[in-house]
Motif scaffolding. Structure first.
Motif, PDB file in Angstrom:
ATOM      1  N   LEU A 110      12.400  50.238  36.567  1.00  0.00           N
ATOM      2  CA  LEU A 110      12.443  49.926  38.001  1.00  0.00           C
ATOM      3  C   LEU A 110      13.115  50.995  38.864  1.00  0.00           C
ATOM      4  N   GLU A 111      13.495  52.126  38.285  1.00  0.00           N
ATOM      5  CA  GLU A 111      14.291  53.100  39.041  1.00  0.00           C
ATOM      6  C   GLU A 111      13.600  53.561  40.321  1.00  0.00           C
ATOM      7  N   VAL A 112      12.309  53.869  40.235  1.00  0.00           N
ATOM      8  CA  VAL A 112      11.577  54.347  41.419  1.00  0.00           C
ATOM      9  C   VAL A 112      11.498  53.259  42.475  1.00  0.00           C
ATOM     10  N   ALA A 118       8.015  39.008  40.863  1.00  0.00           N
ATOM     11  CA  ALA A 118       9.467  38.972  40.727  1.00  0.00           C
ATOM     12  C   ALA A 118      10.056  40.364  40.919  1.00  0.00           C
ATOM     13  N   TYR A 119      11.382  40.408  41.009  1.00  0.00           N
ATOM     14  CA  TYR A 119      12.124  41.661  41.167  1.00  0.00           C
ATOM     15  C   TYR A 119      11.614  42.465  42.365  1.00  0.00           C
ATOM     16  N   GLN A 120      11.410  41.750  43.487  1.00  0.00           N
ATOM     17  CA  GLN A 120      10.963  42.365  44.741  1.00  0.00           C
ATOM     18  C   GLN A 120       9.655  43.139  44.564  1.00  0.00           C
ATOM     19  N   LEU A 125      13.274  50.677  47.622  1.00  0.00           N
ATOM     20  CA  LEU A 125      13.844  49.529  48.331  1.00  0.00           C
ATOM     21  C   LEU A 125      15.144  49.902  49.033  1.00  0.00           C
ATOM     22  N   LYS A 126      15.961  50.722  48.384  1.00  0.00           N
ATOM     23  CA  LYS A 126      17.226  51.141  48.994  1.00  0.00           C
ATOM     24  C   LYS A 126      16.987  51.985  50.239  1.00  0.00           C
ATOM     25  N   GLY A 127      15.826  52.655  50.282  1.00  0.00           N
ATOM     26  CA  GLY A 127      15.480  53.457  51.453  1.00  0.00           C
ATOM     27  C   GLY A 127      14.882  52.646  52.590  1.00  0.00           C
TER      28      GLY A 127
END
Length: 201
Positions: A129-131, A36-38, A136-138
């Motif tokens: 999950l910050e890292v 879950a959560y990618q 993922l945003k990158g």
């Protein structure tokens, strides 16, 4: 749970399933593990394959966590891991957290059901999950059977806190973490630890 990218097939490892606490059994009957959560949380299932998803493999296989980490007991049930390979285990009815880099244990003071409820309500805080979110945003992503390699390791100071992030097969990532922990544990006082940039390749 949101961002599910993998869900296990129905229970196929009945022998392992029969040894689990009732709350975990009830959960696995509804969903035999998932990602879950990618990729932020991997709940293992009672299955014979794939190996990376097998609770039995992490619990009692050739590279069981209890064989790799001094503070993990053979009776601790490694039911889940986060995106970086840190482990969540059941010790009796309590969930404990294993920092896979340092081998340190933290008692979370919740049972399985409260752990799941907490993750569902506050996933970013509960799983750190910050890292992963930054990765993922990158434009990065994790596939089933992969964890996120973080170099240098998070317990090591990095220049300007810059770290290299890349997907890595679960077995390779867990082997690197266990080896890194072994080096830290056996390091003589005052000796520096040297980390190769390609140490986990």
């Amino acid at each position: 749970m949101k961002g599910v990218i993998y869900q296990g097939e129905p229970v196929s490892d009945a022998a392992t399933f029969a040894r689990l606490p009732l709350a975990l059994q009830n959960y696995l009957l509804q969903c035999n593990g998932l990602l879950a959560y990618q990729g932020g949380l991997h709940l293992r299932g009672c299955c014979l394959a794939p190996e990376w998803h097998s609770l039995r493999h992490a619990w009692e296989g050739e590279v069981a966590l209890a064989a790799r980490y001094q503070k993990v007991r053979p009776t601790d049930i490694p039911f889940a891991e986060d995106y970086a390979g840190n482990q969540f285990l059941l010790r009796g009815e309590e969930v404990i957290f294993l920092d896979a880099e340092t081998g340190e244990i933290a008692y979370l003071q919740v049972d399985f059901e409260k752990f799941i409820a907490g993750v569902e309500k506050f996933p970013q805080q509960a799983l750190g999950l910050e890292v992963l979110i930054s990765y993922l945003k990158g434009g990065g992503h994790l596939r089933p059977g992969e964890l996120l390699s973080i170099q240098p390791p998070q317990c090591v100071e990095a220049p300007n806190q810059q770290r290299t992030l890349r997907p890595q097969p679960t077995a390779e990532r867990l082997a690197f973490l266990a080896d890194f922990y072994r080096q830290i544990r056996n390091l003589p006082d005052g000796q520096a630890l040297r980390i190769s940039p390609s140490a986990d390749h």
